[in-house]
Enzyme design. Structure first.
Site, PDB file in Angstrom:
ATOM      1  N   GLY A 140      47.467  40.696  43.479  1.00  0.00           N
ATOM      2  CA  GLY A 140      46.068  40.890  43.868  1.00  0.00           C
ATOM      3  C   GLY A 140      45.912  41.004  45.377  1.00  0.00           C
ATOM      4  N   ARG A 204      51.330  45.151  40.018  1.00  0.00           N
ATOM      5  CA  ARG A 204      51.807  43.926  39.374  1.00  0.00           C
ATOM      6  C   ARG A 204      53.061  44.150  38.529  1.00  0.00           C
ATOM      7  NH1 ARG A 204      48.461  39.639  40.120  1.00  0.00           N
ATOM      8  NH2 ARG A 204      46.237  40.011  40.426  1.00  0.00           N
ATOM      9  N   ASP A 234      52.984  33.583  43.700  1.00  0.00           N
ATOM     10  CA  ASP A 234      54.109  32.867  43.086  1.00  0.00           C
ATOM     11  C   ASP A 234      54.975  33.789  42.232  1.00  0.00           C
ATOM     12  OD1 ASP A 234      51.887  33.053  41.421  1.00  0.00           O
ATOM     13  OD2 ASP A 234      52.288  31.184  40.375  1.00  0.00           O
ATOM     14  N   ASP A 235      54.335  34.641  41.432  1.00  0.00           N
ATOM     15  CA  ASP A 235      55.123  35.522  40.563  1.00  0.00           C
ATOM     16  C   ASP A 235      55.934  36.526  41.395  1.00  0.00           C
ATOM     17  OD1 ASP A 235      54.342  34.401  38.137  1.00  0.00           O
ATOM     18  OD2 ASP A 235      52.519  35.601  38.050  1.00  0.00           O
ATOM     19  N   LYS A 261      51.254  35.052  49.873  1.00  0.00           N
ATOM     20  CA  LYS A 261      49.922  35.672  49.770  1.00  0.00           C
ATOM     21  C   LYS A 261      49.255  35.239  48.480  1.00  0.00           C
ATOM     22  CE  LYS A 261      49.167  38.144  46.875  1.00  0.00           C
ATOM     23  NZ  LYS A 261      49.020  38.937  45.668  1.00  0.00           N
ATOM     24  N   THR A 262      48.047  34.884  48.479  1.00  0.00           N
ATOM     25  CA  THR A 262      47.160  34.818  47.314  1.00  0.00           C
ATOM     26  C   THR A 262      45.875  34.114  47.715  1.00  0.00           C
ATOM     27  OG1 THR A 262      46.729  34.079  45.068  1.00  0.00           O
ATOM     28  CG2 THR A 262      48.290  32.737  46.269  1.00  0.00           C
ATOM     29  N   ILE A 263      44.762  34.735  47.354  1.00  0.00           N
ATOM     30  CA  ILE A 263      43.479  34.098  47.665  1.00  0.00           C
ATOM     31  C   ILE A 263      43.331  32.811  46.865  1.00  0.00           C
ATOM     32  CG2 ILE A 263      42.300  36.262  48.227  1.00  0.00           C
ATOM     33  CD1 ILE A 263      40.885  35.611  45.335  1.00  0.00           C
ATOM     34  N   ASP A 264      44.110  32.673  45.778  1.00  0.00           N
ATOM     35  CA  ASP A 264      43.973  31.496  44.914  1.00  0.00           C
ATOM     36  C   ASP A 264      44.390  30.199  45.609  1.00  0.00           C
ATOM     37  OD1 ASP A 264      43.279  33.406  43.116  1.00  0.00           O
ATOM     38  OD2 ASP A 264      44.816  32.939  41.629  1.00  0.00           O
ATOM     39  N   TYR A 302      15.463  29.228  39.021  1.00  0.00           N
ATOM     40  CA  TYR A 302      16.716  29.557  38.310  1.00  0.00           C
ATOM     41  C   TYR A 302      17.794  28.519  38.526  1.00  0.00           C
ATOM     42  CZ  TYR A 302      15.014  34.393  37.866  1.00  0.00           C
ATOM     43  OH  TYR A 302      14.293  35.506  37.576  1.00  0.00           O
ATOM     44  N   GLU A 370      37.441  30.199  37.884  1.00  0.00           N
ATOM     45  CA  GLU A 370      37.740  31.289  36.946  1.00  0.00           C
ATOM     46  C   GLU A 370      38.659  30.849  35.796  1.00  0.00           C
ATOM     47  OE1 GLU A 370      39.398  35.728  37.969  1.00  0.00           O
ATOM     48  OE2 GLU A 370      40.466  34.010  38.741  1.00  0.00           O
ATOM     49  N   TYR A 485      36.224  39.713  43.401  1.00  0.00           N
ATOM     50  CA  TYR A 485      36.668  40.942  44.069  1.00  0.00           C
ATOM     51  C   TYR A 485      35.961  41.122  45.416  1.00  0.00           C
ATOM     52  CZ  TYR A 485      38.813  41.667  39.568  1.00  0.00           C
ATOM     53  OH  TYR A 485      39.585  41.493  38.447  1.00  0.00           O
ATOM     54  N   ARG A 488      38.303  39.696  48.260  1.00  0.00           N
ATOM     55  CA  ARG A 488      39.752  39.917  48.381  1.00  0.00           C
ATOM     56  C   ARG A 488      40.127  40.945  49.449  1.00  0.00           C
ATOM     57  NH1 ARG A 488      42.652  40.357  42.684  1.00  0.00           N
ATOM     58  NH2 ARG A 488      41.860  42.474  42.858  1.00  0.00           N
TER      59      ARG A 488
HETATM   60  P1  FBP Z   1      47.440  37.015  42.922  1.00  0.00           P
HETATM   61  O1  FBP Z   1      47.857  35.749  42.270  1.00  0.00           O
HETATM   62  O2  FBP Z   1      48.304  38.175  42.611  1.00  0.00           O
HETATM   63  O3  FBP Z   1      47.246  36.842  44.383  1.00  0.00           O
HETATM   64  O4  FBP Z   1      46.000  37.427  42.368  1.00  0.00           O
HETATM   65  C1  FBP Z   1      45.016  36.479  42.242  1.00  0.00           C
HETATM   66  C2  FBP Z   1      43.754  37.057  41.661  1.00  0.00           C
HETATM   67  O5  FBP Z   1      42.865  37.493  42.668  1.00  0.00           O
HETATM   68  C3  FBP Z   1      43.091  36.021  40.776  1.00  0.00           C
HETATM   69  O6  FBP Z   1      42.228  35.208  41.519  1.00  0.00           O
HETATM   70  C4  FBP Z   1      42.459  36.862  39.722  1.00  0.00           C
HETATM   71  O7  FBP Z   1      42.376  36.192  38.501  1.00  0.00           O
HETATM   72  C5  FBP Z   1      43.389  38.015  39.562  1.00  0.00           C
HETATM   73  O8  FBP Z   1      44.014  38.168  40.812  1.00  0.00           O
HETATM   74  C6  FBP Z   1      42.702  39.271  39.164  1.00  0.00           C
HETATM   75  O9  FBP Z   1      43.651  40.256  38.956  1.00  0.00           O
HETATM   76  P2  FBP Z   1      43.358  41.802  38.909  1.00  0.00           P
HETATM   77  O10 FBP Z   1      43.270  42.243  40.330  1.00  0.00           O
HETATM   78  O11 FBP Z   1      44.563  42.349  38.247  1.00  0.00           O
HETATM   79  O12 FBP Z   1      42.073  41.999  38.175  1.00  0.00           O
END
Ligand code: FBP
Length: 611
Positions: A140, A204, A234-235, A261-264, A302, A370, A485, A488
């Site tokens: 991602g 991916r 990680d992957d 790298k990962t926003i997570d 709301y 999420e 999104y 990111r």
């Molecule tokens: P990475 O682990 O590859 O950094 O991606 C994280 C992420 O942004 C998650 O937060 C989200 O669930 C997923 O990618 C969404 O994936 P896609 O871009 O394939 O819809």
């Protein structure tokens, strides 16, 4: 043109002065009137409708580096080696699978002492020959990826101006299929400090088969590439380690280094303090949640349920909560640890709605991670078994190509009694979403599951029951949001711009020191960049064995939110207060220019972890 250059060069000081005077955000109002300006080779000429004013200004931002790499540091460092390392668990098995790269030491780059520099003259680890390096962006998008590339490129050129950087297109598949571009100064200058991965794209594809590795080797040999940088989570970095091991076992002199790298935010340990992108993404989400809070408190009609990205770990939800103080914060890891069911979480949320209603507040904001759905014990078992069904060769045809109805019907026939009960309790839309294709690593695509809507539906029902029992007398009108999104590909914050440029530089240092199977690591990130240190972490050190697509595999262990972590404790301390009172904190937009304590500060999570 000179006037323009001067306008842009003095952008910073103008901003600070103006901000002190009228406290407005000059980024939006500072006029960049010119038609052309340059930074080395980059030029935006004439009418440039598709290059925003901020992008033009950001080209001139000079990312900050750790001290060791300032000036000609990339040619004047020493390598300090630590002790032999072990994987986080399953040591014997992982050592057996990675005989060539297991146990490598942690390394740190240090400035060369003047005594040694006088003797050696330059970097003792290299003869400064030109290097040919390939880079891929994997998984991602995360803000700052382009700066990893620019940091790597600038360093390679400093090592030797004849060095070359190949960017493989569309992620790992570009490396296998030999689809690439060669970076030059013009291209590099046009992406400095920009968001997105679009310069070479991402993907991916999982690098795991012998055939793929052979192709990678052929392509590297064809171009004379002697090192590959894999920018991923990680992957992807698991793939990097597997490729490094395979190449070393073959006796090939092609090194592989990774960048975290990962926003997570779930690729971290003591050596990797945070993954890049987490800072910008959480700041972007916090801006949105803060704005929603203001709207909720203004309209007072709301309840907003905001699902934020973070596939497995809830670091993003936790950080956003610390930055915005919503009324309800749900965290997947807490749900798992306390063994809470979906109904428990619904009861808690409905309880907060009712309590606020007693005070006349029929509005509020809830933040939901999420990945939540995967952490309810009953759902975890169900999803694990659904993953096995998805990987079952006999069912693959219908599970991959069948209609949603067929998939649900086949699933129902193959589930055990308990799983079936849970499956049947879910709305059909959620059932269908749980059966959608897995990603290439076998993960459920949680970004496609409407957990926020499921919770709204169940809370609504619970409140109706409570009303019937006389336990609730409010109004519940809801809005569902998913923010993921949106964050990111934002312009990287100053932190991510600096961090990523430093990671790219560190990757160059690792490559030039002949290291393979390492992740670039930059530490002391809560401090100013001149206090940052740089080095390398052996990837096998982060490994454990996990079940993936029905098989036990070595993978980087995800860092989940710990219940005794400073960030979680901070939430826990304030949760009751934030639930009932309107303690909303509105962080506003990321600031790119201005005082360092406003613009350069990193996340609350990192600050608390270092406190
Ligand atoms: P990475 O682990 O590859 O950094 O991606 C994280 C992420 O942004 C998650 O937060 C989200 O669930 C997923 O990618 C969404 O994936 P896609 O871009 O394939 O819809």
């Amino acid at each position: 043109m000179n006037i323009v250059m001067n306008t842009l060069k003095s952008f910073n000081s103008n901003y600070v002065t103006a901000k002190r005077v009228n406290n407005t955000n000059l980024i939006m109002s500072n006029p960049i009137q010119a038609d052309t300006f340059e930074r080395t080779n980059v030029s935006f000429s004439g009418k440039h409708d598709n290059v925003s004013e901020l992008q033009q200004a950001r080209v001139h931002y000079e990312p900050k580096l750790p001290k060791v790499f300032r000036g000609d540091g990339i040619n004047n460092f020493e390598v300090k080696q630590g002790k032999k390392t072990e994987s986080v668990s399953d040591q014997k098995e992982i050592q057996r699978l990675f005989p060539e790269t297991y146990g490598q030491p942690i390394i740190e780059f240090e400035e060369m002492s003047s005594k040694k520099a006088a003797k050696v003259g330059k970097n003792e680890h290299s003869d400064n020959k030109p290097l040919k390096v390939g880079i891929i962006l994997s998984g991602g998008q995360a803000p700052g990826g382009h700066n990893v590339i620019t940091g790597l490129y600038d360093s390679l050129k400093k090592i030797n101006p004849k060095s070359e950087l190949y960017g493989f297109l569309g992620g790992p598949s570009g490396l296998v299929d030999d689809k690439y571009i060669k970076f030059d100064d013009k291209k590099i200058d046009s992406i400095r400090n920009t968001g997105g991965f679009d310069v070479i794209g991402s993907g991916r594809t999982k690098l795991e088969t012998e055939e793929q590795f052979e192709k990678v080797l052929d392509n590297c040999k064809k171009h004379g590439i002697e090192a590959i940088t894999i920018v991923g989570g990680d992957d992807s970095n698991t793939n990097a380690a597997v490729l490094a091991e395979w190449l070393k076992a073959k006796g090939e002199n092609i090194n592989v280094v990774g960048c975290p790298k990962t926003i997570d935010g779930d690729l971290k340990n003591e050596q990797i303090e945070t993954s890049f992108g987490f800072d910008t993404a959480t700041k972007t989400y916090s801006e949105i949640v803060g704005n929603i809070e203001k709207d909720a408190a203004s309209a007072k009609k709301y309840w907003h349920f905001v699902k934020v990205m973070g596939r497995s770990a809830s670091h993003v939800a936790l950080e956003v909560a610390l930055q915005t103080h919503p009324n309800v914060t749900l965290l997947s890891e807490e749900v798992e640890q306390k063994k809470l069911s979906l109904n428990d979480v619904v009861d808690y949320t409905a309880g907060v709605v009712a309590k606020r209603a007693e005070e006349g507040k029929n509005y509020g904001v809830a933040v939901i991670p999420e990945g939540l759905i995967e952490f309810f014990p009953e759902m975890k078992t169900l999803i694990g078994n659904l993953n096995d069904l998805a990987a079952d060769e006999n069912l693959q045809d219908v599970m991959q190509n069948g209609s949603a109805k067929d998939k649900i019907s086949v699933t129902r026939q193959n589930l055990g009694e308990d799983d079936l009960k849970v499956f049947d309790s879910l709305p059909e839309a959620i059932q269908g979403q749980l059966l959608m294709d897995r990603d290439s690593h076998g993960n459920v695509q949680v970004s496609k599951i409407d957990t926020e809507k499921l919770i709204i539906q169940m809370v609504d029902k619970k409140l109706k029951d409570m009303k019937a029992e006389g336990k609730y007398n409010g109004k519940f009108s809801s809005q569902a949001h998913f923010v993921g999104y949106e964050g990111r590909c934002a312009f990287p914050s100053n932190f991510d711009a600096d961090y990523c440029y430093s990671l790219g530089t560190t990757a160059a240092a690792l490559i030039n020191s002949g290291k393979t199977g390492y992740l670039a690591s930059v530490k002391n990130l809560d401090k100013k960049a001149d206090k940052w240190t740089a080095g390398g972490t052996p990837i096998t050190m982060l490994f454990n064995m996990e079940k993936r697509s029905g098989k036990n595999k070595p993978v980087i262990k995800k860092a989940l939110v710990e219940m005794d972590s400073p960030a979680f404790k901070e939430l826990q301390k304030n949760r009751k207060d934030w639930a009932v009172n309107d303690e909303y904190l509105i962080p506003g937009a990321i600031q790119y220019f201005g005082p360092s304590d406003v613009c350069d500060k990193t996340t609350k999570t990192l600050q608390l972890e270092h406190k």
